[in-house]
Scaffold this motif. Structure first.
Motif, PDB file in Angstrom:
ATOM      1  N   UNK A 411      -7.782 -12.308  43.010  1.00 26.17           N
ATOM      2  CA  UNK A 411      -8.889 -11.400  42.659  1.00 26.17           C
ATOM      3  C   UNK A 411      -8.469 -10.311  41.684  1.00 26.17           C
ATOM      4  N   UNK A 412      -9.483  -9.891  40.901  1.00 23.72           N
ATOM      5  CA  UNK A 412      -9.191  -8.931  39.836  1.00 23.72           C
ATOM      6  C   UNK A 412      -8.885  -7.539  40.352  1.00 23.72           C
ATOM      7  N   UNK A 413      -9.449  -7.230  41.510  1.00 25.80           N
ATOM      8  CA  UNK A 413      -9.186  -5.889  42.046  1.00 25.80           C
ATOM      9  C   UNK A 413      -7.694  -5.751  42.396  1.00 25.80           C
ATOM     10  N   UNK A 414      -7.170  -6.809  43.017  1.00 25.46           N
ATOM     11  CA  UNK A 414      -5.739  -6.811  43.334  1.00 25.46           C
ATOM     12  C   UNK A 414      -4.928  -6.790  42.037  1.00 25.46           C
ATOM     13  N   UNK A 415      -5.426  -7.544  41.033  1.00 22.63           N
ATOM     14  CA  UNK A 415      -4.734  -7.595  39.745  1.00 22.63           C
ATOM     15  C   UNK A 415      -4.617  -6.218  39.129  1.00 22.63           C
ATOM     16  N   UNK A 416      -5.726  -5.464  39.184  1.00 19.32           N
ATOM     17  CA  UNK A 416      -5.718  -4.107  38.620  1.00 19.32           C
ATOM     18  C   UNK A 416      -4.715  -3.222  39.351  1.00 19.32           C
ATOM     19  N   UNK A 417      -4.729  -3.336  40.667  1.00 20.31           N
ATOM     20  CA  UNK A 417      -3.803  -2.489  41.462  1.00 20.31           C
ATOM     21  C   UNK A 417      -2.350  -2.853  41.147  1.00 20.31           C
ATOM     22  N   UNK A 418      -2.132  -4.136  40.971  1.00 17.04           N
ATOM     23  CA  UNK A 418      -0.772  -4.585  40.661  1.00 17.04           C
ATOM     24  C   UNK A 418      -0.331  -4.045  39.293  1.00 17.04           C
ATOM     25  N   UNK A 419      -1.247  -4.108  38.322  1.00 17.82           N
ATOM     26  CA  UNK A 419      -0.900  -3.613  36.979  1.00 17.82           C
ATOM     27  C   UNK A 419      -0.563  -2.124  37.022  1.00 17.82           C
ATOM     28  N   UNK A 420      -1.325  -1.387  37.837  1.00 16.35           N
ATOM     29  CA  UNK A 420      -1.047   0.048  37.953  1.00 16.35           C
ATOM     30  C   UNK A 420       0.334   0.273  38.558  1.00 16.35           C
ATOM     31  N   UNK A 421       0.634  -0.493  39.606  1.00 15.54           N
ATOM     32  CA  UNK A 421       1.937  -0.352  40.272  1.00 15.54           C
ATOM     33  C   UNK A 421       3.067  -0.715  39.309  1.00 15.54           C
ATOM     34  N   UNK A 422       2.847  -1.766  38.515  1.00 15.70           N
ATOM     35  CA  UNK A 422       3.866  -2.178  37.534  1.00 15.70           C
ATOM     36  C   UNK A 422       4.093  -1.040  36.537  1.00 15.70           C
ATOM     37  N   UNK A 423       2.972  -0.469  36.048  1.00 20.22           N
ATOM     38  CA  UNK A 423       3.077   0.618  35.060  1.00 20.22           C
ATOM     39  C   UNK A 423       3.894   1.767  35.636  1.00 20.22           C
ATOM     40  N   UNK A 424       3.628   2.105  36.903  1.00 20.66           N
ATOM     41  CA  UNK A 424       4.363   3.222  37.522  1.00 20.66           C
ATOM     42  C   UNK A 424       5.849   2.916  37.609  1.00 20.66           C
ATOM     43  N   UNK A 425       6.173   1.709  38.035  1.00 12.69           N
ATOM     44  CA  UNK A 425       7.599   1.355  38.176  1.00 12.69           C
ATOM     45  C   UNK A 425       8.300   1.365  36.832  1.00 12.69           C
ATOM     46  N   UNK A 426       7.641   0.788  35.828  1.00  4.48           N
ATOM     47  CA  UNK A 426       8.274   0.721  34.513  1.00  4.48           C
ATOM     48  C   UNK A 426       8.489   2.123  33.951  1.00  4.48           C
ATOM     49  N   UNK A 427       7.563   2.999  34.282  1.00  4.75           N
ATOM     50  CA  UNK A 427       7.603   4.342  33.690  1.00  4.75           C
ATOM     51  C   UNK A 427       8.726   5.190  34.271  1.00  4.75           C
ATOM     52  N   UNK A 428       9.072   4.911  35.530  1.00  6.37           N
ATOM     53  CA  UNK A 428      10.107   5.718  36.190  1.00  6.37           C
ATOM     54  C   UNK A 428      11.427   5.610  35.441  1.00  6.37           C
ATOM     55  N   UNK A 429      12.086   6.729  35.252  1.00 12.53           N
ATOM     56  CA  UNK A 429      13.422   6.706  34.669  1.00 12.53           C
ATOM     57  C   UNK A 429      13.431   6.615  33.152  1.00 12.53           C
TER      58      UNK A 429
END
Ligand code: C2E
Length: 805
Positions: A411-429
């Protein structure tokens, strides 16, 4: 009187100058200028009447006088006739109910609503002659005419565009996101043009009001004759949705409209004759709103002409309103200060809209990361900087493996949440100067500007960052209690490219590399540049193999003796070698930096120290007064617990710390100097000596050296090599020897290869010599054999059986 007229022209000319771009408002001002001049000759009352009548009929704002009981339009200006489309005099005599598209109940409801919200305006749908419905804001105030008749003076603002914009904001956002760079720029330019036209119109309107007030102030002396017109003017300015204030020359409030009084919380206050400070007796926002205007007031006085500024005024609800304010200073004929008119238009909404448009135009709405436009902008800038400075940067294109399948399945809602989580992880550091952007879908781009002076260093850094990204994405995600495993493919390219090229070209290169990463089975990193790819692969392989090297007994200790001027051995430096089963002997310069970066150096360093201590306690060395020097890397040295680890090794092997020297680099010394002093002092207290390796190539200064427990300086072999022939290197060697003498520090000359070099050094100061002239680095066994074959401190044979480097 003439002087007075002249001053009024000066104020106007300054206003004219500021609104030069707006052609129609300009004509307005010329008219007003004529009227202001006319007041000097005609009867004051008549001139005021003319002024008001002219203002009413020629103003670009839609204005009407309405009979309150019947709703009949008593008079309407040309702007109203144009707006409603009824032609000249076509509105007069018509009922407002014909124009208002609401029925009487709905009108009454809107009036009640406006009262409840304490609004000074109503919002109605008005029908034009063409039948089109427009949404308008109506500012209405009662005014008594000369004949005693009470009428409603109404100013009408067409806000249809604004309403549509609000309603369409969501749709607009989606459309904006689809726009590509060129269209955004076009929109930006158009917006700028609109803003300029608007600003011109606002300026003209404000200037006219300023003129009216100028006129009134000037004619105050015959105020009794003008009281009526002042009242009418008061009604007019009360109806305007702008902040209008008049202060006298000493900053005391003289007149303000209803909007200003409400904004500053002064509706129930006798404000006349008081300064801002005197009125700011309340606490909180009302106080803050009143204060802080002195500086711009004074600037307007000093300028002697209209000043236009943007003012931020805090409101009772903790928000801040933004006003486009014009301040017009008025002077007496003798040049002293007479009054200051301030007129401010609320542009808060416009500013919010602008920042919202900017946000939508440049940032990804899901993750909040910069979008493609902003990334391309920053990339173009980084490229230009890199081309100028010669420093290198990297561009990484990341694509989440199998995201689309996952998105469709869960589902796309999960997809959106996953993309947000990915963005946060990539941004750290990331560093503040790095830009992580979402390009849409599951594609992210990372821009690393100016990461290294050399291309190969930039490649190493980029690879490290890419691997870090790969490993953070590799950790499972928890989205609403569901664990999700992801991989990421990464394409890397470096810039500036050797052949030149634009930002879009770099994106294509990174994309090509990304394609290769995917073709290689995904969850991989690939470089666009083949040699960087080869280098990255080599480093990756070395790193993997180095991890096994210790266990598989591939690392060896080599030793290079050090001698005094009489060629007696005084000590030796321990050097690491890697005997690779397939690649053969690998020199430390090829693997120590990798070990340093990956942290493997800690393990390697421990191993070397352990071996060196065991060597010191070997039967061959035990009886000889020889010291051993061991290289200690920065990461190893700064690691918590390093001193304890050294103690353990000493205890374990029984080696005498007084026969150990730790070689550290200059940069290790100056980095984290407090911690360095503490660690060195602790080790020094155990009896371990310190030597600064490659002295002269780093950045240490005398003041650092004095603070540290240093026992030895090693002259770098690059100086030794050229000293006999190059006066600069000779001078450097002399300088190093002077520093050592000054601080009572021993000296070791490294890389002595010729008799000439040895003679050059020997003529200057006593020191130890290390180099191929005396002995090459040799395996421990060869070194021990050498010790067994010669008497202690005896003269060794020339050359070891170690590898030529
Ligand atoms: N051309 C020339 N070279 C000479 C001559 N005499 C000695 N050398 C070389 O100069 C280097 C001296 O070591 P370094 O400055 O500590 O520089 C060392 C040191 O920084 C690092 N290294 C070596 N072993 C270790 C270790 O166990 N731990 C750490 N952290 N670093 C190490 O690797 C560097 C390079 O080591 P090597 O390749 O063994 O290179 C050695 C040695 O072989 C000469 O006459 N001519």
């Amino acid at each position: 009187m003439l002087a007075d007229k002249y001053r009024s022209r000066t104020i106007l000319s300054s206003l004219l100058h500021r609104i030069r771009s707006a052609s129609s408002p300009l004509r307005w001002l010329l008219l007003a200028l004529g009227l202001a001049a006319a007041t000097a000759t005609a009867s004051l009352a008549q001139a005021q009447r003319d002024l008001l009548s002219s203002l009413f009929h020629r103003h670009t704002a839609v204005m009407m006088f309405i009979e309150p009981e019947s709703g009949l339009i008593v008079d309407a200006n040309a702007a109203a006739e144009r707006f409603y489309g009824y032609g000249p005099r076509g509105l007069t005599g018509r009922s407002i109910d014909e124009i208002n598209a609401l029925d009487p109940y709905e009108v009454a409801a809107e009036r009640a609503q406006a009262r409840a919200e304490q609004r000074s305006y109503f919002v109605f749908p008005h029908r034009l002659a063409s039948g089109e419905i427009r949404t308008v804001e109506v500012y209405s105030s009662p005014v008594r005419l000369d004949n005693g008749q009470l009428v409603l003076f109404s100013i009408v603002h067409d806000i249809t565009g604004k309403r549509v914009a609000e309603a369409d904001l969501l749709d607009y956002r989606h459309r904006l996101e689809e726009l590509v760079g060129q269209r955004t720029r076009e929109a930006g330019a158009a917006q700028e043009r609109t803003r300029n036209v608007l600003a011109g119109a606002v300026m003209a309107q404000l200037a006219l009001i300023a003129l009216l007030l100028v006129s009134i102030v000037r004619q105050r002396r015959s105020a009794w004759a003008l009281a009526r017109h002042e009242e009418q003017l008061g009604t007019l300015i009360d109806a305007l949705p702008d902040v209008i204030r008049l202060k006298d020359g000493a900053g005391r409030w003289q007149q303000a409209n209803r909007y200003a009084l409400e904004l500053f919380g002064l509706t129930d206050v006798d404000y006349r004759g008081r300064t801002d400070a005197e009125l700011a007796f309340r606490q909180g926002d009302a106080r803050r709103a009143l204060l802080g205007h002195e500086q711009s007031d004074e600037e307007a006085w000093q300028a002697g002409a209209a000043l236009r500024i943007e003012e931020n005024i805090p409101t009772a609800n903790g928000q801040c309103m933004v006003f486009d304010t014009i301040k017009v200073p008025l002077f007496h004929t003798d040049g002293s200060r007479n009054g200051l008119v301030s007129i401010g238009r609320d542009i808060t909404e416009r500013r919010h809209a602008e920042s919202e448009i900017e946000r939508l135009a440049y940032f990804d709405s899901l993750t909040g990361l910069p979008n493609r436009h902003l990334l391309l902008d920053r990339l173009a800038h980084a490229l230009a900087v890199a081309q100028r400075s010669g420093h290198h940067g990297a561009l990484l294109l990341l694509d989440l493996d199998y995201f689309k399948t996952l998105n469709d399945a869960r589902g796309h809602e999960m997809g959106d949440r996953l993309l947000k989580a990915v963005a946060e992880r990539l941004h750290e550091g990331l560093r503040a100067s790095d830009t992580l952007s979402r390009f849409g879908g599951d594609e992210f781009v990372l821009l690393l500007p100016e990461i290294a002076a050399y291309e190969h260093q930039a490649a190493d850094m980029a690879r490290n960052v890419a691997e870090k990204m790969r490993s953070v994405i590799g950790l499972p995600f928890d989205i609403g209690g569901q664990p999700i495993a992801l991989g990421v493919s990464i394409g890397v390219t470096l810039f500036p490219p050797a052949q030149g090229g634009e930002a879009t070209e770099l994106i294509k290169q990174a994309d090509t590399a990304l394609y290769q990463a995917k073709a290689a089975g995904r969850n991989a990193v690939r470089f666009f540049e083949p040699e960087m790819q080869a280098r990255a692969e080599m480093r990756f392989t070395l790193e993997t193999e180095l991890r096994q090297a210790i266990d598989q007994n591939e690392l060896r200790l080599y030793v290079q003796p050090q001698f005094d001027a009489e060629r007696r051995m005084r000590g030796a430096e321990v050097l690491l070698r890697w005997h690779h089963p397939r690649r053969g002997l690998i020199p430390p310069a090829s693997f120590i930096p990798i070990a340093e970066e990956t942290g493997l150096i800690v393990e390697l360093g421990d191993w070397v120290l352990h071996q060196a201590c065991r060597l010191l306690t070997s039967p061959q060395m035990a009886g000889l007064p020889l010291r051993l020097s061991v290289n200690v890397s920065p990461r190893q040295f700064h690691r918590t617990g390093f001193v304890g680890r050294v103690r353990d090794i000493l205890a374990d092997t029984g080696a005498d710390p007084e026969r150990l020297t730790f070689e550290v680099t200059e940069n290790l010394v100056i980095d984290k100097v407090h911690q360095t002093v503490a660690t060195m002092s602790e080790l020094n207290a155990l009896g371990i000596r310190f030597s600064i390796d490659d002295f002269g190539t780093g950045y240490s200064s005398l003041s650092y050296l004095k603070r540290l427990p240093i026992d030895e300086l090693k002259i770098d072999r690059s100086f030794v090599r050229d000293a006999p022939s190059d006066p600069n290197d000779a001078a450097l060697v002399d300088a190093i020897l002077s520093i050592a003498a000054l601080l009572h520090i021993d000296v070791v000359a490294e890389g002595v290869e010729t008799e000439e070099q040895a003679a050059f050094l020997a003529a200057r100061a006593p020191m130890l010599y290390q180099g191929y002239l005396y002995a090459r680095p040799e395996p421990v066994e060869a070194f021990l054999a050498r010790l067994g074959g010669i008497p202690a401190a005896g003269c060794p044979s020339n050359g070891g059986d170690g590898p030529a480097l």
